[in-house]
Design a protein around this motif. Structure first.
Motif, PDB file in Angstrom:
ATOM      1  N   LYS A 199      -2.224  -0.140  -1.458  1.00 61.23           N
ATOM      2  CA  LYS A 199      -1.041  -1.001  -1.670  1.00 61.23           C
ATOM      3  C   LYS A 199       0.223  -0.161  -1.501  1.00 61.23           C
ATOM      4  CE  LYS A 199      -2.872  -4.552  -4.689  1.00 61.23           C
ATOM      5  NZ  LYS A 199      -4.232  -4.052  -4.947  1.00 61.23           N
ATOM      6  N   GLY A 200       1.228  -0.732  -0.864  1.00 61.05           N
ATOM      7  CA  GLY A 200       2.488   0.006  -0.695  1.00 61.05           C
ATOM      8  C   GLY A 200       2.623   0.564   0.706  1.00 61.05           C
ATOM      9  N   ARG A 201       1.491   0.790   1.399  1.00 60.59           N
ATOM     10  CA  ARG A 201       1.576   1.265   2.776  1.00 60.59           C
ATOM     11  C   ARG A 201       2.193   0.154   3.633  1.00 60.59           C
ATOM     12  NH1 ARG A 201       0.427   5.673   1.077  1.00 60.59           N
ATOM     13  NH2 ARG A 201      -1.648   6.616   1.011  1.00 60.59           N
ATOM     14  N   ASP A 202       2.837   0.542   4.733  1.00 59.29           N
ATOM     15  CA  ASP A 202       3.433  -0.459   5.631  1.00 59.29           C
ATOM     16  C   ASP A 202       2.383  -1.449   6.118  1.00 59.29           C
ATOM     17  OD1 ASP A 202       5.919   0.542   5.346  1.00 59.29           O
ATOM     18  OD2 ASP A 202       5.912   1.713   7.184  1.00 59.29           O
ATOM     19  N   HIS A 229      -0.260  -2.465   4.588  1.00 54.46           N
ATOM     20  CA  HIS A 229      -0.559  -3.412   3.510  1.00 54.46           C
ATOM     21  C   HIS A 229       0.521  -4.485   3.443  1.00 54.46           C
ATOM     22  CE1 HIS A 229      -1.031  -4.936  -0.641  1.00 54.46           C
ATOM     23  NE2 HIS A 229      -2.302  -4.848  -0.314  1.00 54.46           N
ATOM     24  N   LYS A 230       1.777  -4.036   3.621  1.00 55.52           N
ATOM     25  CA  LYS A 230       2.900  -4.978   3.631  1.00 55.52           C
ATOM     26  C   LYS A 230       2.708  -6.006   4.758  1.00 55.52           C
ATOM     27  CE  LYS A 230       6.872  -2.794   2.801  1.00 55.52           C
ATOM     28  NZ  LYS A 230       8.059  -2.004   3.167  1.00 55.52           N
ATOM     29  N   SER A 264       5.835   9.126   6.174  1.00 54.49           N
ATOM     30  CA  SER A 264       6.213   7.872   5.510  1.00 54.49           C
ATOM     31  C   SER A 264       7.697   7.683   5.714  1.00 54.49           C
ATOM     32  CB  SER A 264       5.894   7.957   4.016  1.00 54.49           C
ATOM     33  OG  SER A 264       4.755   7.214   3.754  1.00 54.49           O
ATOM     34  N   THR A 309      10.176   1.315   6.657  1.00 58.25           N
ATOM     35  CA  THR A 309       9.433   0.277   7.371  1.00 58.25           C
ATOM     36  C   THR A 309      10.295  -0.228   8.528  1.00 58.25           C
ATOM     37  OG1 THR A 309       8.619  -0.366   5.206  1.00 58.25           O
ATOM     38  CG2 THR A 309       8.110  -1.858   7.020  1.00 58.25           C
TER      39      THR A 309
END
Ligand SMILES: Cc1cc2nc3c(=O)[nH]c(=O)nc-3n(C[C@H](O)[C@H](O)[C@H](O)COP(=O)(O)O)c2cc1C
Length: 435
Positions: A159-162, A164-165, A192, A195
Motif C-alpha cells: 500500500k502506498g506504492r504508485d 497500488h494507487k 520513489s 506520482t
C-alpha cells in the motif's frame, strides 16, 4: 545495452563465473548465487528451461559504478542529476525484447527460480513493472510475483506504492513485467519520486535507453530488456502470496494479494533470465542506494557540507545510514542527523562521520564510533516514531520504533588527545624486498 551485451563484457574482463554443468532452477541456482555472492554468475544449462540465468550482477556500489564508468562517490550526484534532468527515451519498432512472441502463455517454460525451501512457489524477484493511469501516465515499480499456474501469478503490491494507487483508482491495470534489465532501468524503478513522473525518463538520463510499444497492452516498455510478461493485475481477485524472504532476510507473512493474469510472453532470441536473491545484497543495493540522494539533499538543504551517504548492507540496506560531512560548526553532526532522518523515514539508526573516515569500511566506521563518540553528548534519541514496516522489532500493529543517531564527528576545538590516526612512514617496498 542489453543485459547479454553487458554479461559479454564481464566475460571478456574475467569478472563473471560461468556454470556449464546442468543445474536446477529449484533451489540449486539460488544456493550457488548465495555461495558466490558478490561474484556475478551465468548458468548456461538450466535443467527445466531452454533459457540461461544470470545473477549477482549488481551486488554492491562498485559493480554499479563500474557499469556506468564512474566512481562510487559519483553515484549520488549522477542519480540526483538524473532525477532532476529527466529526458525522453528514443522509441523504436522491432525491439530486441520482442524478437520472439510466444503463441501461447506457458510460464513453466521460463526459469522462474525457487529460492528457498519455505517459498510459496517460484518467484520473479527482478521484475520491473510498467503500468499506467489515465491521469498520471506511466510508472515503474518493482513487484515480486509468485507463479501458481501456467498463466497466473500473484503480485505483492505494498500500500502506498504508485502502482497500488493506480489499482485503487482503476480496479484493474494493464502491466508489463520486464525481466533482465541493466542498472539504469533497475535503479530508476527503485526510486520513489512524485506520482506522475515516468521513471523511464530517469533511466534515460542515467544512460540512454530505447522504448517500444508492448504487443497487447498500451504501454511503452524498455526495448532492450530480456523478457516481457504482458497482462493485467486485478485488485479484487486475490490469492495467497508467500511465504517469501523480505529485505531483512526474515520470512514475510502470507497475505492475500492481487492476481496477475499473464496474456503474452515476448523475449529476445538468446534471452537471459535475471535472478535476484531476495533479501541478499543485490536486492539490498537496489532498495537502499536510490534513497541516498534524498538524504544527501536534505542534509545539504540544512547548510551542512555533506560529502557522501551510504545506506549500509548490514542494516538490511534500509534501516542504517552512514553520512560523511566536512564539519564546520560544532553542531553540524547533530543537525546532519536530524536532516538525514527527515530524508529517509524508514531509517532507524544513523551515524555521521568526518571526511577522513572511509564510510564503506566497517572497521573505520567502528573505529570512529569508538574514538569520537560520547553517548551523553553525541546521541540523538527519537522515541517511538513511525518507522519501517520491515523491521521485526517494531511495535506490532503500529510499527512504531525508537530511532537513534550517533554523532561520530570529532570536536573542532579539542582540549585532549588528538583525534587523528597516526601515520606510519611511506616506503618503497621494492627497495627492501626486490622486484
Ligand atoms: C528488488 C526489489 C524488490 C521489490 N519488491 C517489491 C514488492 O514486491 N512489492 C512492492 O510493493 N515494492 C517492492 N519494492 C519496492 C518498490 O518497488 C520501490 O520502493 C519503488 O521505488 C516504489 O516506487 P513508487 O514510489 O513509484 O511506488 C522492491 C524494490 C526492489 C529494489
Amino acid at each position: 545495452m542489453t543485459l547479454e551485451e553487458y554479461i559479454k563484457t564481464l566475460q571478456q574482463n574475467g569478472k563473471i563465473t560461468t556454470v556449464s554443468k546442468s543445474i536446477s532452477r529449484n533451489l540449486e541456482i539460488a544456493g550457488v548465487l548465495k555461495k558466490l555472492e558478490p561474484e556475478p554468475v551465468l548458468f548456461e544449462n538450466v535443467k527445466e528451461s531452454e533459457f540461461r540465468v544470470a545473477g549477482n550482477l549488481f551486488c554492491n556500489k562498485m559493480q554499479v559504478a563500474d557499469y556506468f564508468g564512474i566512481t562510487t562517490e559519483e553515484i549520488i550526484p549522477t542519480l540526483s542529476n538524473a532525477i532532476v534532468n529527466r529526458s525522453e527515451p528514443e522509441q523504436i519498432d522491432n525491439a530486441p525484447c520482442q524478437e520472439v512472441i510466444e503463441d501461447k502463455v506457458d510460464l513453466d517454460m521460463l526459469p522462474i527460480l525457487i529460492h528457498n525451501k519455505i517459498d510459496g512457489g517460484p518467484y520473479i524477484s527482478s521484475g520491473v513493472v510498467v503500468a499506467a493511469d489515465p491521469e498520471y501516465g506511466q510508472n515503474l515499480d518493482f513487484h515480486r510475483a509468485m507463479q501458481f499456474s501456467k498463466d497466473r501469478m500473484v503480485a505483492r503490491v505494498v500500500k502506498g506504492r504508485d502502482f497500488h494507487k493506480f489499482l485503487e483508482r482503476n480496479g484493474e491495470v494493464d502491466v508489463a513485467f520486464c525481466i533482465g534489465n541493466t542498472p539504469e532501468v533497475l535503479i530508476a524503478a527503485a526510486t520513489s519520486v512524485e506520482t506522475g513522473i515516468n521513471e523511464l525518463e530517469i533511466a534515460n538520463a542515467l544512460s540512454p535507453i530505447r522504448l517500444t510499444k508492448a504487443k497487447t497492452v498500451d504501454l511503452m516498455i524498455p526495448a532492450d530488456c530480456e523478457f516481457v510478461l504482458e497482462g493485467r493485475v486485478v485488485l479484487e481477485e486475490k490469492h495467497d502470496e508467500g511465504p517469501f524472504i523480505d529485505l531483512t532476510e526474515t520470512v514475510d507473512v502470507v497475505r492475500q494479494e492481487p492476481i496477475f493474469k499473464v496474456k503474452k510472453i515476448t523475449h529476445r532470441k538468446s534471452a537471459i533470465w535475471q535472478g535476484l536473491l531476495p533479501g541478499r545484497s543485490e536486492h539490498k543495493i537496489l532498495m537502499g542506494m536510490p534513497r541516498e540522494p534524498t538524504i544527501f539533499k536534505k542534509i545539504k538543504e540544512r547548510g551542512i557540507d555533506v560529502l557522501d551517504v551510504y545506506i549500509t548492507p548490514g542494516g538490511a540496506s534500509w534501516l542504517h545510514v552512514a553520512v560523511k560531512v566536512q564539519k564546520k560548526n560544532e553542531d553540524d553532526g547533530l543537525q546532519a542527523l536530524e536532516a538525514a532522518f527527515a530524508g529517509h523515514r524508514s531509517a532507524k539508526h544513523i551515524w555521521v562521520y568526518d571526511e577522513d573516515i572511509d564510510i564503506y569500511s566497517d572497521e573505520e566506521r567502528e573505529w570512529a564510533l569508538a574514538t569520537r563518540f560520547q553517548a551523553d553528548e553525541d546521541l540523538l534519541i527519537k522515541d517511538k516514531e513511525a518507522g519501517s514496516s520491515l523491521d521485526p522489532s517494531a511495535e506490532p500493529g503500529t510499527k512504531l520504533t525508537t530511532k537513534c543517531g550517533f554523532d561520530c564527528t570529532k570536536i573542532l576545538d579539542s582540549k585532549g588527545k588528538s583525534y587523528e590516526k597516526a601515520k606510519f612512514p611511506e616506503v618503497d617496498l621494492k627497495k627492501y624486498l626486490g622486484e
